[in-house]
Design a protein around this motif. Structure first.
Motif, PDB file in Angstrom:
ATOM      1  N   LEU A 115      -3.745 -25.570 -19.122  1.00 17.29           N
ATOM      2  CA  LEU A 115      -3.821 -25.746 -17.668  1.00 17.29           C
ATOM      3  C   LEU A 115      -3.363 -24.470 -16.971  1.00 17.29           C
ATOM      4  O   LEU A 115      -2.469 -23.784 -17.460  1.00 17.29           O
ATOM      5  CB  LEU A 115      -2.944 -26.915 -17.213  1.00 17.29           C
ATOM      6  N   TYR A 116      -4.000 -24.153 -15.856  1.00 17.52           N
ATOM      7  CA  TYR A 116      -3.652 -22.946 -15.111  1.00 17.52           C
ATOM      8  C   TYR A 116      -3.149 -23.308 -13.728  1.00 17.52           C
ATOM      9  O   TYR A 116      -3.586 -24.301 -13.149  1.00 17.52           O
ATOM     10  CB  TYR A 116      -4.879 -22.033 -14.992  1.00 17.52           C
ATOM     11  N   SER A 117      -2.248 -22.458 -13.217  1.00 21.25           N
ATOM     12  CA  SER A 117      -1.788 -22.693 -11.855  1.00 21.25           C
ATOM     13  C   SER A 117      -2.955 -22.444 -10.916  1.00 21.25           C
ATOM     14  O   SER A 117      -3.702 -21.483 -11.070  1.00 21.25           O
ATOM     15  CB  SER A 117      -0.627 -21.747 -11.527  1.00 21.25           C
ATOM     16  N   ASN A 118      -3.149 -23.353  -9.975  1.00 18.14           N
ATOM     17  CA  ASN A 118      -4.325 -23.272  -9.112  1.00 18.14           C
ATOM     18  C   ASN A 118      -4.038 -24.062  -7.848  1.00 18.14           C
ATOM     19  O   ASN A 118      -4.326 -25.257  -7.763  1.00 18.14           O
ATOM     20  CB  ASN A 118      -5.534 -23.838  -9.884  1.00 18.14           C
ATOM     21  N   PRO A 119      -3.424 -23.389  -6.861  1.00 20.19           N
ATOM     22  CA  PRO A 119      -3.017 -24.122  -5.656  1.00 20.19           C
ATOM     23  C   PRO A 119      -4.221 -24.536  -4.808  1.00 20.19           C
ATOM     24  O   PRO A 119      -5.268 -23.882  -4.851  1.00 20.19           O
ATOM     25  CB  PRO A 119      -2.156 -23.097  -4.903  1.00 20.19           C
ATOM     26  N   ASP A 163      -1.409 -25.443   0.506  1.00 22.55           N
ATOM     27  CA  ASP A 163      -0.043 -25.075   0.129  1.00 22.55           C
ATOM     28  C   ASP A 163       0.475 -25.997  -0.972  1.00 22.55           C
ATOM     29  O   ASP A 163       1.661 -26.037  -1.249  1.00 22.55           O
ATOM     30  CB  ASP A 163       0.891 -25.062   1.345  1.00 22.55           C
ATOM     31  N   LYS A 164      -0.428 -26.758  -1.587  1.00 21.57           N
ATOM     32  CA  LYS A 164      -0.032 -27.676  -2.648  1.00 21.57           C
ATOM     33  C   LYS A 164      -0.195 -26.992  -4.004  1.00 21.57           C
ATOM     34  O   LYS A 164      -1.306 -26.602  -4.381  1.00 21.57           O
ATOM     35  CB  LYS A 164      -0.924 -28.918  -2.576  1.00 21.57           C
ATOM     36  N   ARG A 165       0.954 -26.811  -4.709  1.00 24.01           N
ATOM     37  CA  ARG A 165       0.884 -26.161  -6.017  1.00 24.01           C
ATOM     38  C   ARG A 165       0.388 -27.162  -7.061  1.00 24.01           C
ATOM     39  O   ARG A 165       0.837 -28.314  -7.086  1.00 24.01           O
ATOM     40  CB  ARG A 165       2.261 -25.625  -6.414  1.00 24.01           C
ATOM     41  N   ARG A 166      -0.566 -26.719  -7.904  1.00 24.57           N
ATOM     42  CA  ARG A 166      -1.136 -27.637  -8.883  1.00 24.57           C
ATOM     43  C   ARG A 166      -1.343 -26.905 -10.208  1.00 24.57           C
ATOM     44  O   ARG A 166      -1.468 -25.682 -10.260  1.00 24.57           O
ATOM     45  CB  ARG A 166      -2.512 -28.145  -8.431  1.00 24.57           C
ATOM     46  N   TYR A 167      -1.381 -27.677 -11.308  1.00 22.35           N
ATOM     47  CA  TYR A 167      -1.876 -27.164 -12.589  1.00 22.35           C
ATOM     48  C   TYR A 167      -3.219 -27.829 -12.829  1.00 22.35           C
ATOM     49  O   TYR A 167      -3.348 -29.049 -12.690  1.00 22.35           O
ATOM     50  CB  TYR A 167      -0.926 -27.514 -13.732  1.00 22.35           C
ATOM     51  N   THR A 183      -6.228 -32.523 -13.231  1.00 29.31           N
ATOM     52  CA  THR A 183      -5.341 -31.841 -12.290  1.00 29.31           C
ATOM     53  C   THR A 183      -4.011 -32.578 -12.261  1.00 29.31           C
ATOM     54  O   THR A 183      -3.974 -33.809 -12.384  1.00 29.31           O
ATOM     55  CB  THR A 183      -5.967 -31.863 -10.871  1.00 29.31           C
ATOM     56  N   ILE A 184      -2.924 -31.825 -12.147  1.00 31.20           N
ATOM     57  CA  ILE A 184      -1.626 -32.480 -11.964  1.00 31.20           C
ATOM     58  C   ILE A 184      -0.835 -31.678 -10.930  1.00 31.20           C
ATOM     59  O   ILE A 184      -0.851 -30.445 -10.951  1.00 31.20           O
ATOM     60  CB  ILE A 184      -0.865 -32.631 -13.311  1.00 31.20           C
ATOM     61  N   THR A 185      -0.204 -32.367 -10.018  1.00 27.05           N
ATOM     62  CA  THR A 185       0.592 -31.709  -8.976  1.00 27.05           C
ATOM     63  C   THR A 185       1.825 -31.081  -9.619  1.00 27.05           C
ATOM     64  O   THR A 185       2.451 -31.684 -10.496  1.00 27.05           O
ATOM     65  CB  THR A 185       1.007 -32.739  -7.904  1.00 27.05           C
ATOM     66  N   ALA A 186       2.146 -29.856  -9.189  1.00 28.34           N
ATOM     67  CA  ALA A 186       3.166 -29.076  -9.899  1.00 28.34           C
ATOM     68  C   ALA A 186       4.577 -29.642  -9.762  1.00 28.34           C
ATOM     69  O   ALA A 186       5.275 -29.807 -10.759  1.00 28.34           O
ATOM     70  CB  ALA A 186       3.124 -27.624  -9.426  1.00 28.34           C
ATOM     71  N   ASP A 187       5.024 -29.939  -8.535  1.00 30.79           N
ATOM     72  CA  ASP A 187       6.431 -30.290  -8.311  1.00 30.79           C
ATOM     73  C   ASP A 187       6.944 -31.417  -9.211  1.00 30.79           C
ATOM     74  O   ASP A 187       7.931 -31.231  -9.913  1.00 30.79           O
ATOM     75  CB  ASP A 187       6.672 -30.633  -6.837  1.00 30.79           C
ATOM     76  N   PRO A 188       6.287 -32.596  -9.202  1.00 34.61           N
ATOM     77  CA  PRO A 188       6.869 -33.681 -10.006  1.00 34.61           C
ATOM     78  C   PRO A 188       6.880 -33.398 -11.509  1.00 34.61           C
ATOM     79  O   PRO A 188       7.856 -33.738 -12.180  1.00 34.61           O
ATOM     80  CB  PRO A 188       5.970 -34.887  -9.680  1.00 34.61           C
ATOM     81  N   VAL A 189       5.839 -32.764 -12.046  1.00 35.07           N
ATOM     82  CA  VAL A 189       5.821 -32.526 -13.502  1.00 35.07           C
ATOM     83  C   VAL A 189       6.861 -31.468 -13.870  1.00 35.07           C
ATOM     84  O   VAL A 189       7.496 -31.529 -14.921  1.00 35.07           O
ATOM     85  CB  VAL A 189       4.398 -32.159 -14.012  1.00 35.07           C
ATOM     86  N   GLU A 190       7.111 -30.525 -12.971  1.00 37.42           N
ATOM     87  CA  GLU A 190       8.150 -29.516 -13.223  1.00 37.42           C
ATOM     88  C   GLU A 190       9.538 -30.166 -13.230  1.00 37.42           C
ATOM     89  O   GLU A 190      10.356 -29.897 -14.113  1.00 37.42           O
ATOM     90  CB  GLU A 190       8.077 -28.400 -12.165  1.00 37.42           C
ATOM     91  N   HIS A 191       9.788 -31.055 -12.254  1.00 37.37           N
ATOM     92  CA  HIS A 191      11.086 -31.752 -12.205  1.00 37.37           C
ATOM     93  C   HIS A 191      11.302 -32.591 -13.445  1.00 37.37           C
ATOM     94  O   HIS A 191      12.362 -32.572 -14.052  1.00 37.37           O
ATOM     95  CB  HIS A 191      11.176 -32.645 -10.947  1.00 37.37           C
ATOM     96  N   LEU A 192      10.256 -33.305 -13.826  1.00 40.48           N
ATOM     97  CA  LEU A 192      10.340 -34.203 -14.973  1.00 40.48           C
ATOM     98  C   LEU A 192      10.646 -33.421 -16.253  1.00 40.48           C
ATOM     99  O   LEU A 192      11.575 -33.756 -17.002  1.00 40.48           O
ATOM    100  CB  LEU A 192       9.024 -34.971 -15.119  1.00 40.48           C
TER     101      LEU A 192
END
Ligand SMILES: [Zn+2]
Length: 466
Positions: A289-293, A296-300, A315-324
């Motif tokens: 997966l690549y970062s691909n906003p 202003d929504k950061r996504r992988y 696609t997965i939203t960056a913030d929650p998966v990073e926190h998890l």
């Protein structure tokens, strides 16, 4: 000395038909005449089809003659010239030694009337052999010079594929492709990205000269090349005007280069914004997966485009998966599993040392093989065959070493996961990313339910490194 009654004639075909170079038939005839004049009886003629005097390839007939001499089945050797006989001074010394051991004293050449049974004659023969070796080296130097000369004259040299925009003669312009190049340059200078331009080419069905589709890398190389501006390059330097017509002006090329330089400079300053870059995989296709906003929504995102071969359907939203995953990593630092992993890593130190030794030996062998191929002592086929198993070993060892190598980024935090949680937000993102990568090999992300609110933790499947 008795008159030879089992002489050997040796002849070799050479690609260099200038000066003393002669067809093999002519060499043989002259050698036979010399034998008749001296009253020597010829037992066998040995002929090698070696087309390059300096290729280092084996010469079966020459080898056979040497073993016949060694077995004392031959009592004389006749060659047209000593440069046919040996290719390097060291080889001539070896030949001389074998003859001496076998008691063979009659060595004659058509071009140089040398009596090798005397010290003076031997000296002369040695000089001729040395001169021949030098000439061979000069011949390969001449080939290199030829390529440089072609470049300086602005003429194209060979290559597997024609350049895009030009016909296979590398000189005539293919007008339909030239128009595409001009449009690409104009759009790039107007601010369009390589990625977007490559996508456009692929969607338009414009065929590249090699490969299935356009990649940003090959597109960039084409736009940066001096060729499309009618400039001849040699080893990356423009050496003058080319013999083929320009598709864009040199001024346009200068602007293209300036814009690439500018992009590179600004790209380097861009701070890392994604904690899990390179650590997430798509469950659908196994792709990265690549970062691909978006906005202003950061996504992988699993990308499908000119440089990516993913399925493009995850696609997965960056913030929650990073926190998890950050929480999971910190939690894992306190588990006995991790302590075990670290302990087994210590026991691997010995294995580690032997891996390094093996790896060094394999790398040395690979470079030796490359050297032999460069010196044409082996063919490309032989090189590939010999290289394959070694390359496999090297890759395997590198992977194992990577696993076994230390993890300084995380060592200070082992058993201190809670402490790390308190400090986490104060650590720079680069530092956080190092800790993540030390503990987490990767995480597989499964597809989400469209329209779901928040992150379903079941979508995230971590694969631990430690
Ligand atoms: Zn995918």
């Amino acid at each position: 000395m008795t008159t030879p009654h089992a002489a050997a004639i040796y002849a070799r075909i050479s690609s260099d038909q200038t000066g003393e170079g002669l067809g093999v038939q002519r060499q043989l005839e002259d050698c036979r005449r010399l034998a008749r004049e001296r009253g020597w009886v010829v037992a066998e003629e040995y002929v090698d089809n070696d087309f390059s005097a300096y290729s280092g390839k084996t010469r079966p007939a020459y080898e056979r003659m040497l073993s016949d001499v060694e077995a004392r089945d031959r009592d004389a050797v006749i060659v047209y010239n000593f440069d046919r006989l040996t290719r390097a001074p060291i080889e001539f010394e070896l030949f001389k030694m074998i003859c001496a051991q076998a008691g063979l004293r009659h060595i004659a050449s058509v071009t140089a009337d040398i009596d090798v049974s005397t010290d003076d004659g031997m000296f002369m023969a040695r000089v001729i052999a040395a001169v021949a070796a030098k000439e061979s080296a000069r011949r390969s130097e001449r080939l290199k010079r030829k390529h440089q000369q072609l470049a300086e004259q602005g003429r194209p040299n060979g290559g597997h594929h024609r350049p895009f925009g030009y016909a296979p003669d590398r000189v005539s312009v293919v007008e339909s492709e030239a128009q595409i190049i001009r449009e690409l340059v104009a759009r790039f200078l107007a601010g369009e990205s390589m990625r977007s331009l490559a996508t456009w080419l692929n969607e338009e069905g414009v065929a590249p000269v090699s490969g299935e589709s356009w990649r940003t890398q090959s597109l960039r190389a084409m736009l940066m090349s001096g060729r499309i501006a009618g400039l001849r390059e040699y080893r990356g330097q423009v050496v003058g005007e080319a013999a083929w017509p320009a598709i864009i002006t040199p001024e346009q090329r200068r602007q293209v280069l300036a814009r690439f330089a500018e992009k590179k400079a600004t790209g380097r300053r861009a701070p890392r914004r994604y904690l899990l870059s390179g650590l997430l995989r798509c469950q659908r296709c196994g792709g990265r997966l690549y970062s691909n906003p978006r906005g202003d929504k950061r996504r992988y995102v699993c990308l499908n485009g000119p440089d990516h071969r993913g399925c493009g359907r995850l696609t997965i939203t960056a913030d929650p998966v990073e926190h998890l995953l950050a929480a999971a990593v910190r939690f894992r630092l306190d588990t006995p599993d991790l302590a075990d992993a670290l302990a087994s890593r210590a026991s691997m130190d010995e294995r580690h040392a032997s891996l390094v030794v093996e790896l060094e030996a394999d790398r040395a062998q690979l470079s030796e093989l490359a050297g032999m191929y460069a010196a044409r002592q082996i063919t490309a086929e032989e090189w590939r065959t010999a290289r394959a198993p070694i390359t496999k070993r090297v890759e395997h060892a590198e992977r194992q070493l990577q696993r076994a190598s230390g993890t300084p980024a995380v060592d200070e935090w082992v058993g201190k996961g809670k402490e790390l949680a308190d400090r986490w937000a104060t650590l720079p993102l680069e530092r956080q990313a190092l800790i993540m990568a030390a503990v987490l090999d990767h995480a597989v992300i499964s597809p989400g339910v469209p329209g779901a609110r928040g992150l379903d933790p079941d979508r995230v499947h971590p694969v631990w490194r430690l």
